[in-house]
Design a protein around this motif. Structure first.
Motif, PDB file in Angstrom:
ATOM      1  N   ALA A  52       0.773  -1.302  -0.325  1.00  0.00           N
ATOM      2  CA  ALA A  52      -0.054   0.148   0.023  1.00  0.00           C
ATOM      3  C   ALA A  52       0.782   1.413  -0.067  1.00  0.00           C
ATOM      4  O   ALA A  52       0.534   2.250  -0.637  1.00  0.00           O
ATOM      5  CB  ALA A  52      -0.953  -0.074   1.410  1.00  0.00           C
ATOM      6  N   VAL A  53       2.148   1.698   1.134  1.00  0.00           N
ATOM      7  CA  VAL A  53       2.748   2.010   0.933  1.00  0.00           C
ATOM      8  C   VAL A  53       3.592   2.694  -0.855  1.00  0.00           C
ATOM      9  O   VAL A  53       3.799   3.493  -0.740  1.00  0.00           O
ATOM     10  CB  VAL A  53       4.063   2.457   1.887  1.00  0.00           C
ATOM     11  CG1 VAL A  53       4.973   2.965   1.937  1.00  0.00           C
ATOM     12  CG2 VAL A  53       3.486   2.127   3.284  1.00  0.00           C
ATOM     13  N   GLU A  54       4.113   1.406  -0.952  1.00  0.00           N
ATOM     14  CA  GLU A  54       4.662   1.538  -2.430  1.00  0.00           C
ATOM     15  C   GLU A  54       3.563   2.321  -3.414  1.00  0.00           C
ATOM     16  O   GLU A  54       3.934   2.598  -4.121  1.00  0.00           O
ATOM     17  CB  GLU A  54       5.326   0.036  -3.036  1.00  0.00           C
ATOM     18  CG  GLU A  54       6.601  -0.025  -1.763  1.00  0.00           C
ATOM     19  CD  GLU A  54       6.737  -1.688  -2.181  1.00  0.00           C
ATOM     20  OE1 GLU A  54       5.933  -2.825  -2.853  1.00  0.00           O
ATOM     21  OE2 GLU A  54       7.744  -2.200  -1.899  1.00  0.00           O
ATOM     22  N   LEU A  55       2.646   1.699  -3.096  1.00  0.00           N
ATOM     23  CA  LEU A  55       1.661   2.881  -4.170  1.00  0.00           C
ATOM     24  C   LEU A  55       1.187   3.585  -4.373  1.00  0.00           C
ATOM     25  O   LEU A  55       1.603   4.442  -5.087  1.00  0.00           O
ATOM     26  CB  LEU A  55       0.058   1.601  -4.112  1.00  0.00           C
ATOM     27  CG  LEU A  55       0.356   0.228  -4.907  1.00  0.00           C
ATOM     28  CD1 LEU A  55      -1.160  -0.491  -4.554  1.00  0.00           C
ATOM     29  CD2 LEU A  55       0.186   0.056  -6.956  1.00  0.00           C
ATOM     30  N   GLU A  56       1.595   3.857  -2.889  1.00  0.00           N
ATOM     31  CA  GLU A  56       0.820   5.398  -2.609  1.00  0.00           C
ATOM     32  C   GLU A  56       2.272   6.226  -3.038  1.00  0.00           C
ATOM     33  O   GLU A  56       2.272   7.245  -3.350  1.00  0.00           O
ATOM     34  CB  GLU A  56       1.034   5.904  -0.936  1.00  0.00           C
ATOM     35  CG  GLU A  56       0.868   7.563  -0.624  1.00  0.00           C
ATOM     36  CD  GLU A  56      -0.674   7.933  -1.508  1.00  0.00           C
ATOM     37  OE1 GLU A  56      -0.792   9.279  -1.424  1.00  0.00           O
ATOM     38  OE2 GLU A  56      -1.406   7.190  -2.046  1.00  0.00           O
TER      39      GLU A  56
END
Length: 66
Positions: free
Chosen positions: A33-37
């Motif tokens: 999720a953080v990588e996508l953000e």
């Protein structure tokens, strides 16, 4: 239905997903999720930088026009 890959790479290190605890697998979701953000924010930054360049060029044209 497609199954998940048996391994995952985090910070250049390959981990066996089946050997992980449930808690570690849950952390993978948070990492993803953080990588996508981060990717989304990077894209927004590129758009903003492009807009800034266009505004600067237009500003220079206006100065030349008097």
């Amino acid at each position: 239905m497609q199954s998940l890959a048996q391994t995952v790479v985090v910070d250049g290190v390959e981990y066996n997903r089946t050997a992980m605890s449930a808690a570690a697998r849950a952390q993978l979701g948070s990492i993803r999720a953080v990588e996508l953000e981060i990717a989304h924010l990077h894209q927004k930054l590129l758009i903003a930088e492009t807009a800034r360049r266009a505004f600067v060029e237009e500003f220079k044209r206006k100065l030349e026009q008097g």
